[in-house]
Write a protein that holds these residues in place. Structure first.
Motif, PDB file in Angstrom:
ATOM      1  N   SER A   9     -15.049  15.955 -29.203  1.00 18.49           N
ATOM      2  CA  SER A   9     -15.391  17.227 -29.843  1.00 18.49           C
ATOM      3  C   SER A   9     -16.297  18.025 -28.908  1.00 18.49           C
ATOM      4  CB  SER A   9     -16.106  16.984 -31.177  1.00 18.49           C
ATOM      5  OG  SER A   9     -17.413  16.501 -30.942  1.00 18.49           O
ATOM      6  N   TYR A  10     -16.624  19.208 -29.318  1.00 19.38           N
ATOM      7  CA  TYR A  10     -17.488  20.046 -28.487  1.00 19.38           C
ATOM      8  C   TYR A  10     -18.866  19.433 -28.325  1.00 19.38           C
ATOM      9  CZ  TYR A  10     -19.476  21.872 -32.846  1.00 19.38           C
ATOM     10  OH  TYR A  10     -20.077  22.008 -34.059  1.00 19.38           O
ATOM     11  N   TRP A  11     -19.308  18.629 -29.321  1.00 18.82           N
ATOM     12  CA  TRP A  11     -20.613  17.981 -29.210  1.00 18.82           C
ATOM     13  C   TRP A  11     -20.652  17.012 -28.036  1.00 18.82           C
ATOM     14  CZ3 TRP A  11     -24.538  20.151 -31.144  1.00 18.82           C
ATOM     15  CH2 TRP A  11     -24.469  20.823 -32.365  1.00 18.82           C
ATOM     16  N   TRP A  13     -18.968  17.225 -25.209  1.00 19.49           N
ATOM     17  CA  TRP A  13     -19.062  17.998 -23.972  1.00 19.49           C
ATOM     18  C   TRP A  13     -20.439  18.636 -23.800  1.00 19.49           C
ATOM     19  CZ3 TRP A  13     -15.983  17.176 -20.171  1.00 19.49           C
ATOM     20  CH2 TRP A  13     -14.695  16.736 -20.413  1.00 19.49           C
ATOM     21  N   LEU A  14     -20.994  19.145 -24.890  1.00 23.98           N
ATOM     22  CA  LEU A  14     -22.334  19.755 -24.793  1.00 23.98           C
ATOM     23  C   LEU A  14     -23.385  18.694 -24.475  1.00 23.98           C
ATOM     24  CD1 LEU A  14     -22.232  22.374 -27.690  1.00 23.98           C
ATOM     25  CD2 LEU A  14     -21.998  22.771 -25.233  1.00 23.98           C
ATOM     26  N   CYS A  41     -19.201  24.663 -20.568  1.00 17.71           N
ATOM     27  CA  CYS A  41     -18.104  25.629 -20.779  1.00 17.71           C
ATOM     28  C   CYS A  41     -16.935  24.977 -21.512  1.00 17.71           C
ATOM     29  CB  CYS A  41     -17.627  26.192 -19.443  1.00 17.71           C
ATOM     30  SG  CYS A  41     -18.792  27.329 -18.687  1.00 17.71           S
ATOM     31  N   GLY A  43     -17.235  22.529 -23.537  1.00 17.52           N
ATOM     32  CA  GLY A  43     -17.726  22.370 -24.908  1.00 17.52           C
ATOM     33  C   GLY A  43     -17.544  23.640 -25.719  1.00 17.52           C
ATOM     34  N   VAL A  44     -17.840  24.778 -25.113  1.00 18.78           N
ATOM     35  CA  VAL A  44     -17.660  26.058 -25.809  1.00 18.78           C
ATOM     36  C   VAL A  44     -16.181  26.315 -26.077  1.00 18.78           C
ATOM     37  CG1 VAL A  44     -17.900  28.567 -25.535  1.00 18.78           C
ATOM     38  CG2 VAL A  44     -19.804  27.063 -24.942  1.00 18.78           C
ATOM     39  N   THR A  46     -13.857  24.068 -26.416  1.00 16.02           N
ATOM     40  CA  THR A  46     -13.435  23.114 -27.450  1.00 16.02           C
ATOM     41  C   THR A  46     -13.906  23.569 -28.820  1.00 16.02           C
ATOM     42  OG1 THR A  46     -13.564  21.358 -25.806  1.00 16.02           O
ATOM     43  CG2 THR A  46     -13.434  20.675 -28.083  1.00 16.02           C
ATOM     44  N   TYR A  47     -15.056  24.201 -28.882  1.00 14.64           N
ATOM     45  CA  TYR A  47     -15.539  24.742 -30.152  1.00 14.64           C
ATOM     46  C   TYR A  47     -14.642  25.889 -30.628  1.00 14.64           C
ATOM     47  CZ  TYR A  47     -18.568  27.022 -33.546  1.00 14.64           C
ATOM     48  OH  TYR A  47     -19.062  27.595 -34.680  1.00 14.64           O
ATOM     49  N   PRO A  50     -10.459  24.100 -31.485  1.00 17.58           N
ATOM     50  CA  PRO A  50     -10.688  22.699 -31.847  1.00 17.58           C
ATOM     51  C   PRO A  50      -9.480  21.783 -31.630  1.00 17.58           C
ATOM     52  CG  PRO A  50     -11.003  24.150 -33.753  1.00 17.58           C
ATOM     53  CD  PRO A  50     -10.628  24.994 -32.615  1.00 17.58           C
ATOM     54  N   GLN A  57      -8.683  19.191 -21.829  1.00 22.18           N
ATOM     55  CA  GLN A  57     -10.134  19.284 -21.708  1.00 22.18           C
ATOM     56  C   GLN A  57     -10.602  18.719 -20.364  1.00 22.18           C
ATOM     57  OE1 GLN A  57     -12.204  17.614 -25.101  1.00 22.18           O
ATOM     58  NE2 GLN A  57     -10.696  18.456 -26.524  1.00 22.18           N
TER      59      GLN A  57
END
Length: 149
Positions: A9-11, A13-14, A41, A43-44, A46-47, A50, A57
């Motif tokens: 998830s984006y979490w 990656w962040l 980037c 992560g963003v 992916t947000y 979704p 990714q």
């Protein structure tokens, strides 16, 4: 393992980007900065999207890592300009062309002058104490001098 990759998830990656940026603070010399930015980037992205497959990714992460690093490297190379103070770390270069009185006689090619509150080792023709000399060159901490007429 494939299951965990499909659940990125984006979490993730962040968090990965944040970890890389924290490691950069401890002195990686700029190497991890752009990889961390690329992870953030992704992560963003992916947000915002979704349903992005994990393979895309990772491809985005690799491409963005290389792209950001190359762009920064190119910017650094084009932004480099000559210093407006070229003699800043060349102690003694400010003495070139100036005249001084010999503090110790030049004997067998070596002597000393007093410049300000420092004694400098000089090389040149044999001259007695009190002779006026001119600094004509520098080799490290050794000043090359010639006699003044």
């Amino acid at each position: 393992m494939w299951d965990s990759l499909q659940q990125l998830s984006y979490w993730n990656w962040l968090a990965f980007g944040t970890l890389l940026l924290i490691l950069e603070v401890f002195g990686a010399g700029g190497y991890l900065l752009w990889i961390g930015v690329a992870a953030a980037c992704v992560g963003v992205l992916t947000y915002l999207m979704p349903g992005l497959p994990w393979a895309i990714q990772f491809i985005l992460f690799g491409v963005l890592s290389i792209l950001t690093a190359v762009l920064w490297w190119r910017r650094q190379r084009t932004a480099a300009k000559p210093s407006d103070q070229p003699g800043l770390n060349l102690r003694g270069s400010e003495l070139l062309g100036r005249q001084f009185i010999l503090h110790e006689a030049i004997h067998e090619g070596r002597g000393k002058i007093k410049a300000g509150d420092s004694l400098w080792l000089v090389s040149g023709p044999d001259l007695p104490v009190g002779s006026t000399i001119r600094v004509v060159g520098q080799d490290g901490v050794l000043l090359k001098v010639e006699a003044c007429e």
